[in-house]
Scaffold this active site. Structure first.
Site, mmCIF file in Angstrom:
data_model
loop_
_atom_site.group_PDB
_atom_site.id
_atom_site.type_symbol
_atom_site.label_atom_id
_atom_site.label_comp_id
_atom_site.label_asym_id
_atom_site.label_seq_id
_atom_site.Cartn_x
_atom_site.Cartn_y
_atom_site.Cartn_z
ATOM 1 N N LYS A 24 0.846 -1.194 0.000
ATOM 2 C CA LYS A 24 0.000 0.000 0.000
ATOM 3 C C LYS A 24 0.892 1.259 0.000
ATOM 4 O O LYS A 24 0.695 2.185 -0.797
ATOM 5 C CB LYS A 24 -0.884 -0.015 1.244
ATOM 6 C CG LYS A 24 -1.874 1.107 1.249
ATOM 7 C CD LYS A 24 -3.093 0.804 2.099
ATOM 8 C CE LYS A 24 -4.066 1.935 1.964
ATOM 9 N NZ LYS A 24 -5.359 1.564 1.454
ATOM 10 N N ARG A 70 14.293 -0.285 9.136
ATOM 11 C CA ARG A 70 14.732 0.018 10.506
ATOM 12 C C ARG A 70 15.080 -1.281 11.218
ATOM 13 O O ARG A 70 14.229 -2.173 11.338
ATOM 14 C CB ARG A 70 13.639 0.776 11.275
ATOM 15 C CG ARG A 70 14.112 1.154 12.684
ATOM 16 C CD ARG A 70 13.211 2.184 13.350
ATOM 17 N NE ARG A 70 12.008 1.600 13.912
ATOM 18 C CZ ARG A 70 11.173 2.262 14.712
ATOM 19 N NH1 ARG A 70 11.400 3.536 15.021
ATOM 20 N NH2 ARG A 70 10.086 1.675 15.174
ATOM 21 N N GLU A 133 16.551 9.063 20.884
ATOM 22 C CA GLU A 133 15.301 8.985 21.655
ATOM 23 C C GLU A 133 15.561 8.651 23.120
ATOM 24 O O GLU A 133 14.765 7.989 23.762
ATOM 25 C CB GLU A 133 14.332 7.986 21.001
ATOM 26 C CG GLU A 133 14.967 6.652 20.603
ATOM 27 C CD GLU A 133 14.097 5.799 19.694
ATOM 28 O OE1 GLU A 133 12.873 5.997 19.650
ATOM 29 O OE2 GLU A 133 14.642 4.907 19.025
ATOM 30 N N HIS A 227 0.570 6.560 9.467
ATOM 31 C CA HIS A 227 -0.705 6.187 8.812
ATOM 32 C C HIS A 227 -0.832 6.989 7.521
ATOM 33 O O HIS A 227 -0.421 8.163 7.482
ATOM 34 C CB HIS A 227 -1.862 6.516 9.775
ATOM 35 C CG HIS A 227 -3.168 5.932 9.345
ATOM 36 N ND1 HIS A 227 -3.937 6.502 8.348
ATOM 37 C CD2 HIS A 227 -3.826 4.814 9.753
ATOM 38 C CE1 HIS A 227 -5.028 5.764 8.180
ATOM 39 N NE2 HIS A 227 -4.990 4.737 9.019
ATOM 40 N N ASP A 274 17.432 42.455 5.777
ATOM 41 C CA ASP A 274 18.900 42.503 5.650
ATOM 42 C C ASP A 274 19.416 41.084 5.411
ATOM 43 O O ASP A 274 18.616 40.166 5.141
ATOM 44 C CB ASP A 274 19.561 43.207 6.834
ATOM 45 C CG ASP A 274 19.402 42.452 8.135
ATOM 46 O OD1 ASP A 274 18.721 41.403 8.129
ATOM 47 O OD2 ASP A 274 19.956 42.894 9.148
#
Ligand code: COA
Ligand code: MG
Length: 295
Positions: A24, A70, A133, A227, A274
């Site tokens: 998908k 992963r 993490e 999702h 600037d």
């Protein structure tokens, strides 16, 4: 941010043992697809995830999407099997979770170098992205950011970070604000992309838009998503709007004219312009070019 890297505005995860979701995702025209072997996969399904990802890398047409895998954390005992079953099918990059020291990155990079030699692939083409993490990971960001030439992005994991420090997650997110800022700052300092935290409530589009826009304003280059509903809001937040592009173009053009006339700072629409403002406008134009909104 080095703009020669592929755009990574939305990085969509799915459990690596779910071929239906992988297929998908491959049809969604998204920047990055990350097939997970870590926390999205039950312990007793890790072998299935490795096999499914290997099969997907061989058989699924991912179109323009970057194909990432992963692995489990270095030191978990699962990482070697993850790499040895997936690397031979040449993903575009490996995502290493729970990184808190440069050595973890070195070890994965060496495994990739060995695979490159074994399969006679050109060296250095498989990239690394790391998820920081933990409190120690945030404290060690400078060494992590400089660990390896393959490293292109640091991803911030808010849920693991909060569970590590004992922070309580809130919708506003002040409890992770320092860590997010630290990640974007180190990425800017060392020329890496910064990828923001997941918005777990995938049915709350309005909340996602607010958080994604905040991430873009903080200088993240993209956001992790979980999702398909989250793709459009996130891709939009990390792509300059037509209005922002038009304004940036005016700033850059006006600056060039004023420079010729020997003027450094000038007023545009009643606001001072600037050098740093021009530099920011040039970054907007570069992002617009990367997103193919400007040529
Ligand atoms: N990637 C690809 N497709 C996905 C997807 C994802 N991450 N999440 C949902 N879909 C698909 C579903 O398969 C479903 O497709 P179908 O109608 O053709 O069957 C469609 O999108 C709608 O899904 P929905 O019913 O709303 O969600 P769900 O209950 O099937 O799944 C989650 C909800 C949270 C379990 C799922 O989104 C998911 O697995 N997300 C990724 C989790 C993950 O990888 N976590 C680790 C990293 S943080
Ligand atoms: Mg995590």
């Amino acid at each position: 941010m080095t703009l020669t890297m592929p755009a990574r505005r939305a990085l969509l995860y799915m459990p690596g043992d779910d071929m239906r979701k992988i297929q998908k995702a491959a049809n969604l025209d998204i920047d990055c697809i990350c097939m997970d072997m870590e926390d999205g996969v039950a312990l007793n399904r890790k072998p299935q995830a490795r096999q499914t990802i290997a099969e997907a890398l061989q058989k699924v047409d991912f179109g323009r999407s970057e194909r990432l895998a992963r692995i489990n954390p270095v030191g978990s005992g699962l990482e070697m099997d993850d790499l040895s079953e997936v690397l031979p099918f040449r993903p575009d990059g490996i995502v290493i979770p729970k990184v808190d020291r440069a050595e973890q990155i070195h070890w994965v990079s060496q495994q990739i170098s060995m695979a490159e030699q074994e399969f006679d692939w050109p060296p250095g083409q498989i990239h690394l992205l790391v998820v920081v993490e933990s409190a120690l990971g945030i404290v060690n960001l400078a060494q992590i950011a400089q660990a390896d030439e393959r490293l292109q992005a640091i991803i911030f994991g808010a849920e693991d970070f909060a569970s590590d420090t004992g922070a309580i997650r809130t919708p506003v997110g002040w409890e992770v604000f320092y860590a997010r800022s630290a990640v974007v700052t180190h990425c800017a300092a060392y020329g890496l992309q910064a990828i923001d935290m997941v918005y777990v409530d995938f049915q709350d589009e309005a909340g996602l838009r607010v958080e994604a826009l905040q991430g873009a304003q903080m200088a993240f280059s993209g956001k992790q998503i979980i999702h398909p509903n989250q793709i459009a809001p996130v891709q939009e937040a990390f792509t300059p709007s037509d209005q922002a592009i038009a304004h940036a173009r005016r700033v850059v053009e006006a600056f060039a004219e004023y420079q010729k006339a020997g003027v450094g700072a000038f007023a545009l629409d009643g606001k001072m312009v600037d050098a740093p403002i021009v530099k920011a406008a040039e970054k907007v134009m570069a992002l617009a070019r990367a997103a193919e909104k400007v040529f």
